[in-house]
Design a protein around this motif. Structure first.
Motif, PDB file in Angstrom:
ATOM      1  N   ILE A  45       0.746  -1.190   0.015  1.00 43.82           N
ATOM      2  CA  ILE A  45      -0.007  -0.020  -0.007  1.00 43.82           C
ATOM      3  C   ILE A  45       0.765   1.179   0.218  1.00 43.82           C
ATOM      4  CG2 ILE A  45      -1.722   1.377   1.478  1.00 43.82           C
ATOM      5  CD1 ILE A  45      -2.902  -1.258   2.439  1.00 43.82           C
ATOM      6  N   THR A  46       1.917   1.146   0.711  1.00 42.32           N
ATOM      7  CA  THR A  46       2.643   2.319   0.831  1.00 42.32           C
ATOM      8  C   THR A  46       3.526   2.577  -0.274  1.00 42.32           C
ATOM      9  OG1 THR A  46       3.232   1.923   3.291  1.00 42.32           O
ATOM     10  CG2 THR A  46       4.878   3.500   2.245  1.00 42.32           C
ATOM     11  N   ARG A  47       3.955   1.647  -0.928  1.00 43.72           N
ATOM     12  CA  ARG A  47       4.617   1.671  -2.252  1.00 43.72           C
ATOM     13  C   ARG A  47       3.684   2.209  -3.467  1.00 43.72           C
ATOM     14  NH1 ARG A  47       5.605  -3.407  -6.197  1.00 43.72           N
ATOM     15  NH2 ARG A  47       3.294  -2.867  -6.384  1.00 43.72           N
ATOM     16  N   ASP A  48       2.454   1.675  -3.477  1.00 44.17           N
ATOM     17  CA  ASP A  48       1.541   2.054  -4.310  1.00 44.17           C
ATOM     18  C   ASP A  48       1.111   3.542  -4.168  1.00 44.17           C
ATOM     19  OD1 ASP A  48       1.537  -0.492  -5.304  1.00 44.17           O
ATOM     20  OD2 ASP A  48      -0.535  -1.068  -4.522  1.00 44.17           O
ATOM     21  N   TYR A  49       0.995   3.887  -2.988  1.00 42.58           N
ATOM     22  CA  TYR A  49       0.686   5.366  -2.797  1.00 42.58           C
ATOM     23  C   TYR A  49       1.457   6.238  -3.063  1.00 42.58           C
ATOM     24  CZ  TYR A  49      -0.325   9.618  -0.061  1.00 42.58           C
ATOM     25  OH  TYR A  49      -0.088  10.986   0.098  1.00 42.58           O
ATOM     26  N   ASN A  50       2.940   5.934  -2.940  1.00 42.55           N
ATOM     27  CA  ASN A  50       4.002   6.843  -3.225  1.00 42.55           C
ATOM     28  C   ASN A  50       4.110   6.732  -4.843  1.00 42.55           C
ATOM     29  OD1 ASN A  50       4.890   7.443  -0.369  1.00 42.55           O
ATOM     30  ND2 ASN A  50       5.958   5.659  -0.382  1.00 42.55           N
ATOM     31  N   GLY A  51       4.130   5.636  -5.515  1.00 41.15           N
ATOM     32  CA  GLY A  51       4.008   5.741  -6.682  1.00 41.15           C
ATOM     33  C   GLY A  51       3.185   6.495  -7.431  1.00 41.15           C
ATOM     34  N   LEU A  52       1.915   6.285  -6.937  1.00 40.60           N
ATOM     35  CA  LEU A  52       0.737   7.333  -7.445  1.00 40.60           C
ATOM     36  C   LEU A  52       0.871   8.727  -7.270  1.00 40.60           C
ATOM     37  CD1 LEU A  52      -2.371   4.656  -6.640  1.00 40.60           C
ATOM     38  CD2 LEU A  52      -1.492   5.211  -8.866  1.00 40.60           C
ATOM     39  N   LYS A  53       1.499   9.041  -6.251  1.00 36.60           N
ATOM     40  CA  LYS A  53       1.687  10.399  -5.794  1.00 36.60           C
ATOM     41  C   LYS A  53       2.854  10.907  -6.805  1.00 36.60           C
ATOM     42  CE  LYS A  53       3.270  13.154  -1.937  1.00 36.60           C
ATOM     43  NZ  LYS A  53       3.842  13.348  -0.461  1.00 36.60           N
ATOM     44  N   ILE A  54       4.009  10.092  -7.040  1.00 39.90           N
ATOM     45  CA  ILE A  54       4.927  10.407  -7.952  1.00 39.90           C
ATOM     46  C   ILE A  54       4.336  10.798  -9.233  1.00 39.90           C
ATOM     47  CG2 ILE A  54       7.235   9.764  -9.248  1.00 39.90           C
ATOM     48  CD1 ILE A  54       7.824   8.490  -6.581  1.00 39.90           C
ATOM     49  N   LEU A  55       3.565   9.768  -9.654  1.00 41.28           N
ATOM     50  CA  LEU A  55       2.898  10.095 -10.931  1.00 41.28           C
ATOM     51  C   LEU A  55       1.986  11.080 -11.075  1.00 41.28           C
ATOM     52  CD1 LEU A  55       2.526   8.701 -13.788  1.00 41.28           C
ATOM     53  CD2 LEU A  55       0.348   7.464 -12.620  1.00 41.28           C
ATOM     54  N   ASN A  56       1.281  11.533  -9.931  1.00 44.12           N
ATOM     55  CA  ASN A  56       0.343  12.676 -10.037  1.00 44.12           C
ATOM     56  C   ASN A  56       1.153  13.791 -10.331  1.00 44.12           C
ATOM     57  OD1 ASN A  56      -2.152  14.152  -9.707  1.00 44.12           O
ATOM     58  ND2 ASN A  56      -1.142  14.798  -8.003  1.00 44.12           N
ATOM     59  N   GLU A  57       2.374  13.830  -9.302  1.00 42.43           N
ATOM     60  CA  GLU A  57       3.273  15.181  -9.600  1.00 42.43           C
ATOM     61  C   GLU A  57       3.886  15.374 -10.847  1.00 42.43           C
ATOM     62  OE1 GLU A  57       6.030  14.565  -6.251  1.00 42.43           O
ATOM     63  OE2 GLU A  57       4.348  15.343  -5.008  1.00 42.43           O
ATOM     64  N   GLU A  58       4.594  14.171 -11.395  1.00 42.86           N
ATOM     65  CA  GLU A  58       5.468  14.370 -12.650  1.00 42.86           C
ATOM     66  C   GLU A  58       4.482  14.598 -13.936  1.00 42.86           C
ATOM     67  OE1 GLU A  58       8.245  14.635 -12.693  1.00 42.86           O
ATOM     68  OE2 GLU A  58       8.364  14.303 -10.448  1.00 42.86           O
ATOM     69  N   SER A  59       3.317  13.979 -13.841  1.00 44.76           N
ATOM     70  CA  SER A  59       2.514  14.057 -14.941  1.00 44.76           C
ATOM     71  C   SER A  59       1.854  15.681 -15.041  1.00 44.76           C
ATOM     72  CB  SER A  59       1.030  13.231 -14.738  1.00 44.76           C
ATOM     73  OG  SER A  59       1.334  12.049 -14.717  1.00 44.76           O
ATOM     74  N   SER A  60       1.781  16.286 -13.881  1.00 42.86           N
ATOM     75  CA  SER A  60       1.664  17.628 -13.869  1.00 42.86           C
ATOM     76  C   SER A  60       2.714  18.680 -14.507  1.00 42.86           C
ATOM     77  CB  SER A  60       1.276  18.264 -12.251  1.00 42.86           C
ATOM     78  OG  SER A  60      -0.145  17.489 -11.953  1.00 42.86           O
ATOM     79  N   ASN A  61       3.903  18.218 -14.192  1.00 42.03           N
ATOM     80  CA  ASN A  61       5.055  18.878 -14.469  1.00 42.03           C
ATOM     81  C   ASN A  61       5.325  18.523 -16.166  1.00 42.03           C
ATOM     82  OD1 ASN A  61       5.989  19.593 -12.017  1.00 42.03           O
ATOM     83  ND2 ASN A  61       7.071  17.842 -11.747  1.00 42.03           N
ATOM     84  N   LEU A  62       4.796  17.367 -16.561  1.00 44.32           N
ATOM     85  CA  LEU A  62       4.949  17.193 -17.885  1.00 44.32           C
ATOM     86  C   LEU A  62       3.960  17.991 -18.995  1.00 44.32           C
ATOM     87  CD1 LEU A  62       5.324  13.226 -17.989  1.00 44.32           C
ATOM     88  CD2 LEU A  62       7.157  15.073 -18.668  1.00 44.32           C
ATOM     89  N   VAL A  63       2.719  18.082 -18.465  1.00 40.82           N
ATOM     90  CA  VAL A  63       1.686  18.988 -19.229  1.00 40.82           C
ATOM     91  C   VAL A  63       1.931  20.404 -18.749  1.00 40.82           C
ATOM     92  CG1 VAL A  63       0.180  17.188 -18.884  1.00 40.82           C
ATOM     93  CG2 VAL A  63       0.046  18.835 -17.358  1.00 40.82           C
TER      94      VAL A  63
END
Length: 526
Positions: A308-326
């Motif tokens: 759960i911790t890994r999935d949450y941190n991964g999704l958090k990174i994905l959300n942040e980096e996707s915002s940076n990409l767009v």
């Protein structure tokens, strides 16, 4: 009390009717949650028994009052049992008034009263322990459920709320300790312990006793329970030379060992011991099995916590980096953000190539390369397989590959991930991650990288479209030169500079004579 002798039939009929009325009222009260008329009900039964003793003149049957008092103490409190014992002793009141009380009656009455007091105290204590155990079990059940809304986490930020939830989940040792204490109270055991497999033996995970009081010796009954995945208690095996698998302070006369199974998987062994002989029977065995289900739930949440911790941190990174990409329309910035985000998901070297016809331009990387140029032909390299197939490629072990992995010399590569950057089936670029470790990505990390690369592809396509639109808006479609709007903007800019600086400026107007003739003869392409 001569009626049982002189008029036995009316007396017994009346007593039976009285007992029937009291029993009806008493059990009706129990169904409603009250225990009224308990004393009247019990006294009516003992009165029939006393009449039978008197009618048959079997005074030796009075000894049965003692087990009766003990049995009744299991179900009723001292407020009922002690008055009942006093009423029983009053059956000999007529004899006392006629002949005076003798030593035999004194011994009987005092023994019966003492039995009532001791039984009431003992079973009152058992009832209190049971209530405490049930209350603790309810607490454990409530803790095992998900945290409900309205627990005070609404005011927390998103990260704080998740941290609060995960922290509450991982109180595993505390919950196991509470559960073992509950089992200890429910089974009336001296100690309850939980052992888990460790290599070829086992180790103590948690106990109701203080640290150091339980010493693991290995083998014995616990090892047998782990091997056979069955439940054992001391009555099933020879008592002499019984080896348990641990030693503790105090004598162990009874032992219950339950294999804790999650489906077909063995998690550990739950043990309960007691200094009492034959303390654990079939009901205690069934109760211990019931408690193992709660233990399995606690351990299951412990196992899924890292995921759960890994999935949450991964999704958090994905959300942040996707915002940076767009957020950018600059391809260089997009490449940099993608490489930085990918390194947060998995520590490795990242390379970003942009497609330039048959060649690929390396516009950003975080690895060590020994080339000064940035234009590469990927033919003959391993990563070109992803370009040719237009599909992602992940090799967990590259040690047996002899062909060149990259179009340049780099650090040792033991595993590699290659992702073509596609938009509407058109190849825009290539993203590569390499590592000196074998199998450096798992399935979840690969999925996160795929999402980020797809987002980067869209951002690159938008950046190219924006650059194309900007070019069309500022240049002449025929000649490729800046159009009249840009000329006016540049001229206005230079004229504003004249107001601030004393430098001179020149404007040149150039015309070619008879150019129309060339244009009419050879056309616009010339």
């Amino acid at each position: 009390m001569d009626l049982p002798v002189t008029r036995p039939v009316p007396w017994f009929l009346f007593s039976a009717a009285t007992a029937l009325v009291y029993s009806t009222l008493h059990f009706a009260g129990n169904r409603k949650g009250t225990k009224e008329l308990a004393l009247g009900f019990l006294f009516s039964l003992t009165l029939i028994y006393a009449g039978a003793i008197h009618a048959l003149n079997f005074t030796w049957l009075k000894i049965a009052y003692f087990p009766l008092i003990v049995v009744m103490a299991v179900f009723y409190n001292w407020k009922t049992i002690i008055p009942l014992s006093l009423l029983i002793t009053s059956f000999g009141l007529k004899t006392f008034l006629a002949r005076g009380i003798g030593n035999e009656e004194i011994a009987f009455s005092s023994s019966l009263l003492l039995t009532a007091v001791i039984s009431s105290l003992i079973f009152s204590r058992f009832r209190e322990e049971k209530e405490k155990a049930l209350a603790t079990l309810k607490t454990i059940k409530d803790t095992a459920r998900d945290i409900a809304p309205g627990t005070g986490t609404e005011a927390l930020s998103s990260d704080e709320a998740v941290s609060h939830y995960l922290a509450s989940m991982l109180k595993t040792d505390e919950e196991i300790k509470e559960l073992l204490l509950t089992i200890k109270q429910a089974l009336l055991a001296d100690s309850v312990n939980f052992f888990t497999p460790y290599h070829s033996s086992f180790t103590l995970r948690n106990s109701t006793e203080k640290k150091g009081d339980i010493i693991v010796t290995g083998n014995g009954m616990i090892a047998l329970c782990l091997k056979d995945k069955k439940t054992f208690y001391s009555g099933e095996i020879p008592e002499k030379g019984l080896e348990i698998g641990y030693i503790k302070k105090g004598n162990i006369s009874s032992l219950l060992a339950v294999a804790v199974m999650d489906g077909s998987a063995l998690i550990g062994v739950l043990t309960a011991d007691s200094s009492r002989y034959a303390a654990f029977t079939e009901p205690e065995k069934n109760m211990a099995h019931m408690f193992t289900t709660y233990l399995i739930r606690i351990l299951e949440r412990e196992r899924i916590y890292p995921r759960i911790t890994r999935d949450y941190n991964g999704l958090k990174i994905l959300n942040e980096e996707s915002s940076n990409l767009v957020s950018s329309l600059d391809i260089n910035v997009i490449a940099e953000k993608l490489c930085e985000g990918a390194k947060k998901i998995a520590s490795s070297q990242a390379f970003f190539f942009i497609s330039e016809g048959p060649m690929f331009e390396l516009i950003h990387h975080s690895g060590n390369i020994q080339e000064n140029e940035n234009q590469f032909d990927l033919k003959g390299t391993f990563i070109n397989m992803a370009v040719e197939n237009m599909q992602q490629l992940y090799m967990a072990d590259m040690t047996n590959y002899r062909i060149s992995v990259m179009p340049f010399k780099s650090d040792e590569i033991c595993s590699i991930f290659v992702m073509p950057l596609l938009y509407e089936n058109k190849l825009l670029g290539l993203f590569v991650m390499s590592s000196g470790k074998k199998d450096f990505l798992d399935t979840f990390q690969i999925e996160l990288l795929k999402v980020m690369c797809n987002q980067a592809s869209t951002s690159i396509a938008n950046a190219k479209l924006h650059a194309e639109i900007q070019k069309l808006a500022t240049t002449d479609g025929l000649t490729g030169l800046y159009n009249h709007r840009i000329f006016q903007e540049k001229l206005s800019e230079k004229l504003r500079e004249l107001n601030r600086y004393s430098e001179s400026i020149s404007l040149l107007l150039i015309d070619i004579d008879f150019f129309k003739k060339v244009n009419d003869t050879h056309g616009h392409p010339v």
